[in-house]
Design an enzyme around this catalytic site. Structure first.
Site, PDB file in Angstrom:
ATOM      1  CG  ASP A  52      -2.318  -0.885   0.835  1.00 32.26           C
ATOM      2  OD1 ASP A  52      -2.051  -1.845  -0.206  1.00 32.26           O
ATOM      3  OD2 ASP A  52      -3.081  -0.491   1.627  1.00 32.26           O
ATOM      4  CG  ASN A  95      -7.503  -4.071  -2.697  1.00 34.89           C
ATOM      5  OD1 ASN A  95      -8.432  -3.538  -2.686  1.00 34.89           O
ATOM      6  ND2 ASN A  95      -7.851  -5.217  -1.880  1.00 34.89           N
ATOM      7  CG  ASP A 331      -8.879  -2.369  10.015  1.00 30.04           C
ATOM      8  OD1 ASP A 331      -9.936  -2.499   9.635  1.00 30.04           O
ATOM      9  OD2 ASP A 331      -7.964  -1.635   9.528  1.00 30.04           O
ATOM     10  CD  GLU A 359      -8.153  -4.298   3.162  1.00 23.86           C
ATOM     11  OE1 GLU A 359      -9.158  -4.306   3.691  1.00 23.86           O
ATOM     12  OE2 GLU A 359      -7.031  -3.533   3.532  1.00 23.86           O
ATOM     13  CG  HIS A 405      -3.595  -6.852   5.083  1.00 21.26           C
ATOM     14  ND1 HIS A 405      -3.362  -5.894   6.052  1.00 21.26           N
ATOM     15  CD2 HIS A 405      -5.025  -6.578   4.827  1.00 21.26           C
ATOM     16  CE1 HIS A 405      -4.230  -4.746   5.949  1.00 21.26           C
ATOM     17  NE2 HIS A 405      -5.100  -5.087   5.416  1.00 21.26           N
ATOM     18  NE  ARG A 406      -6.048  -4.585   9.091  1.00 22.46           N
ATOM     19  CZ  ARG A 406      -4.764  -4.209   9.868  1.00 22.46           C
ATOM     20  NH1 ARG A 406      -4.041  -5.313  10.380  1.00 22.46           N
ATOM     21  NH2 ARG A 406      -4.220  -3.004   9.465  1.00 22.46           N
ATOM     22  CE  LYS A 433      -5.036  -3.710   1.022  1.00 18.71           C
ATOM     23  NZ  LYS A 433      -5.046  -2.507   1.572  1.00 18.71           N
TER      24      LYS A 433
END
Ligand code: DC
Length: 681
Positions: A52, A95, A331, A359, A405-406, A433
């Site tokens: 990012d 993204n 998040d 995402e 990613h998370r 990311k």
């Protein structure tokens, strides 16, 4: 970084040690934009190096900002200072919502004010993430914005090439209930055109307020004092100007901290450690996700903090279920959903509708993957409710990560499950990311029982191609390689350096055998970045020499040497797994290895391969001689008394006489997949 199709995690046992967090994504991209809009130079320290931030930096460079990398995490940005040296460009923003939204706002304003035209696009998922509310606000301001695909979504074109008047006198209304990034984008960009007071009015309940707080704090660091009236009205005062602070540090990512906070809360402390220490972010962080700490404490975590660090131990165990409004930590709350797997009772996370436009649709994704592990999950428009599996109910799951990613990072914590089932994380590199080295950092602080760490053994006669196969298979699995032959070669080399003769007669002398055993036991060897070091000498090339091979073949018959190398070889069994290449890997060193391959090829084929290899290296040889050598060596290797060449009883024979290396790799991986518990995943 693991650029592999999947990463298997064996059951994990304990955790302890220190983790240094990468810089915050939200702060990194905001600071980069503010530095780009300021005049003069800003040095940004501890910048996150990730997908990012990379698209942001590339975009800014395309617009004419000076970008100079002063180190892995330090960048100097020469800002535009309100000018627009490049009037037309097409930016690809991957993204990265934190690049797409603010750049859309800033470029729309600049293009309208000064005359310009810019296109902004991303990957397919980016084109499914709404941006209509921001575009509506920009159109109210008089900015021309065209949708190039579907209405309401990127890709977009901003500006029509010619300057146009901006409508700054009426309050700009912007919706705040889908994503706070629209408001952030406008707040970051509007000081560009603050020829009078500009007022923003939020329509609907503003979500993710802590992210707006970060935006306001960073604007203040760049000299812009936004007036805030509750969370409904924001005024950018007339004459606001970005002023670079000259140099700025990026805090560690508080959302990334959540995985290690959870780790400390759910894993027993490793022997000799006092839990987990996280460097880079403290309790006074400006990031909203730092309040994950309170949620983790409510579940049982024992957390203390200092200026730039957090310290976590297991507190209450099992963890306690919670019922929490997570609007303030959208998040990090994903991590709570995985902690819920270790809690007594049912955990409900509420007010998380924004998960659906991240995402991926994170509510659907989390529900689906948690169910795969055996949890009972209820999902609603804006909540998720998780009841953990019973110990018997856990299943070895292959976690799909949705390029999110998370999802990848939070599910890695399921490897501590009480059923001790392994876990597969698909497409692990998606963590790039925000945290490219997440798994390396995780493996640095967690422990598994050695017996649970998978080993794949590859053995076979000389020139069968086992070394190449071992390396390629290891690459595909993200595992380390033990080249056991190299260890015997190192002993040969070390003997030579120490002036010990290793001819057949000398080796008969028990004193020599003892000395060689001692030498092997204390071998000062280091494997680093593909190089082999013996004390301070780089011996990568020397161990490959014919002489070292001959010496290895002689010293490797000594039981003293074989015994001495046992511990060293066992120490290679590290997370996430090992491919072990050599003679007795499957029989003596790792008899419990779940897969053993005995690679063979006809003597003629092997001689032919060696011949081609030698000729391509500029050597001279005849095929006849090589074949004779090889057959003699086979005979010697199979008949020698200690560690003769023989397949482990449970080894799979793979004859690669007529197979290329890639086909052999695929066959081994197919065997590996077949015996993993994730079959059919
Ligand atoms: O695979 P290589 O050529 O690097 O091995 C060098 C020598 O060491 C060879 O003669 C076999 C021996 N060796 C051994 O005895 N046990 C092992 N595990 C690996 C190699």
């Amino acid at each position: 970084m693991y650029a592999i199709p999947f990463l298997d995690l064996p059951p994990l046992r304990s955790a302890g040690g220190t983790v240094t967090l990468p810089g915050s994504k939200s702060i990194s991209n905001r600071v980069l934009l503010l530095a780009a809009l300021s005049a003069g130079e800003t040095t940004v320290h501890d910048l996150l190096d990730s997908d990012d931030t990379r698209v942001m930096l590339t975009g800014l460079a395309q617009l004419g900002c000076g970008i100079e990398h002063l180190g892995a995490h330090t960048v100097q940005v020469r800002g535009l200072g309100g000018a627009l040296p490049v009037r037309s460009a097409a930016l690809f923003l991957g993204n990265a919502g934190t690049a797409m939204r603010p750049l859309t706002a800033a470029l729309a304003l600049l293009a309208t004010q000064l005359g310009g035209q810019f296109e902004l696009s991303g990957i397919a998922r980016m084109h499914e993430r709404p941006i209509g509310d921001l575009v509506d606000a920009l159109r109210q301001l008089g900015c021309p914005v065209d949708y190039l695909g579907q209405d309401g979504y990127p890709p977009l074109r901003v500006g029509h090439g010619q300057p146009a008047a901006l409508a700054l006198d009426t309050p700009i209304r912007v919706r705040g209930d889908v994503s706070s990034q629209f408001l952030t984008a406008l707040l970051l960009a509007l000081p560009l055109v603050a020829t009078r007071d500009i007022t923003l009015e939020v329509v609907g309940e503003l979500i993710s307020k802590p992210y707006i707080d970060i935006t306001l704090k960073l604007l203040a660091q760049f000299g812009v004092q936004v007036q805030r009236d509750g969370w409904q009205r924001f005024t950018i005062p007339q004459g606001s100007r970005y002023t670079s602070p000259g140099s700025i540090h990026i805090e560690g990512d508080a959302s990334s901290a959540s995985y290690f906070i959870a780790l400390g809360a759910l894993a027993p402390a490793s022997a000799g450690t006092d839990g987990i220490t996280i460097q880079g972010v403290g309790l006074d962080s400006i990031q909203g996700d730092i309040r994950f700490v309170e949620a983790a404490q409510a579940m049982g975590a024992d957390i203390s903090g200092s200026a730039n660090a957090l310290h976590i131990r297991r507190g209450a165990w099992p963890l306690q279920a919670i019922d929490l409004d997570c609007n303030h930590i959208p998040d990090a709350a994903m991590t709570l959903a995985v902690m819920a797997l270790y809690a007594q009772g049912t955990t409900t996370l509420r007010n998380i509708a924004s998960w659906r436009v991240k995402e991926t649709d994170r509510i659907a994704a989390m529900a689906c993957e948690l169910r795969k592990l055996g949890a009972t999950v209820e999902e609603g428009h804006d909540f998720i409710r998780v009841t953990p599996p019973t110990t018997d109910g856990w299943r070895a799951a292959s976690i799909h990560t949705y390029d999110d990613h998370r999802v990848a990072m939070c599910f890695s914590l399921a490897a501590f499950n009480p059923a001790r089932v392994p876990l597969r994380i698909e497409d692990p590199k998606c963590v790039a990311k925000t945290f490219p080295d997440y798994f390396e950092a995780l493996f640095g602080v967690v422990q598994a029982n050695a017996a649970d760490i998978p080993v794949l053994c590859i053995d076979g006669p000389t020139a069968s191609g086992k070394g190449t196969l071992a390396h390629r298979v290891a690459e595909q699995l993200g595992y380390a390689v033990l080249d056991s032959g190299a260890l015997y070669r190192l002993v040969g080399l070390a003997a030579e350096r120490a002036g010990i003769t290793t001819d057949a007669a000398s080796l008969q002398d028990p004193a020599v055998a003892t000395r060689l055993g001692e030498l092997a036991a204390g071998l000062p060897v280091r494997f680093a970045a593909g190089r082999i070091w013996l004390a301070d000498e780089d011996v990568t090339t020397a161990v490959r020499s014919e002489a070292a091979g001959m010496a290895a073949s002689r010293v490797s018959v000594l039981p003293e040497v074989r015994q001495a190398l046992l511990q060293l070889q066992h120490s290679f069994r590290r997370l996430p797994g090992l491919v072990a290449d050599g003679r007795d890997m499957g029989t003596v060193i790792f008899p419990d290895a779940p897969l053993k391959i005995f690679l063979t090829a006809s003597a003629e084929k092997r001689a032919q391969r060696r011949y081609e290899q030698l000729i391509s290296q500029g050597g001279t040889a005849t095929l006849i001689d090589l074949l004779a050598d090889l057959q003699a060596r086979d005979a010697r290797d199979t008949s020698r008394q200690h560690a003769p060449l023989q397949a482990a009883q449970d080894a799979l024979q793979l004859d690669n006489s007529d197979l290329g290396i890639e086909a052999s790799v695929q066959q081994v991986l197919a065997h590996w997949q077949a015996q993993r518990p994730f079959a059919g995943a």
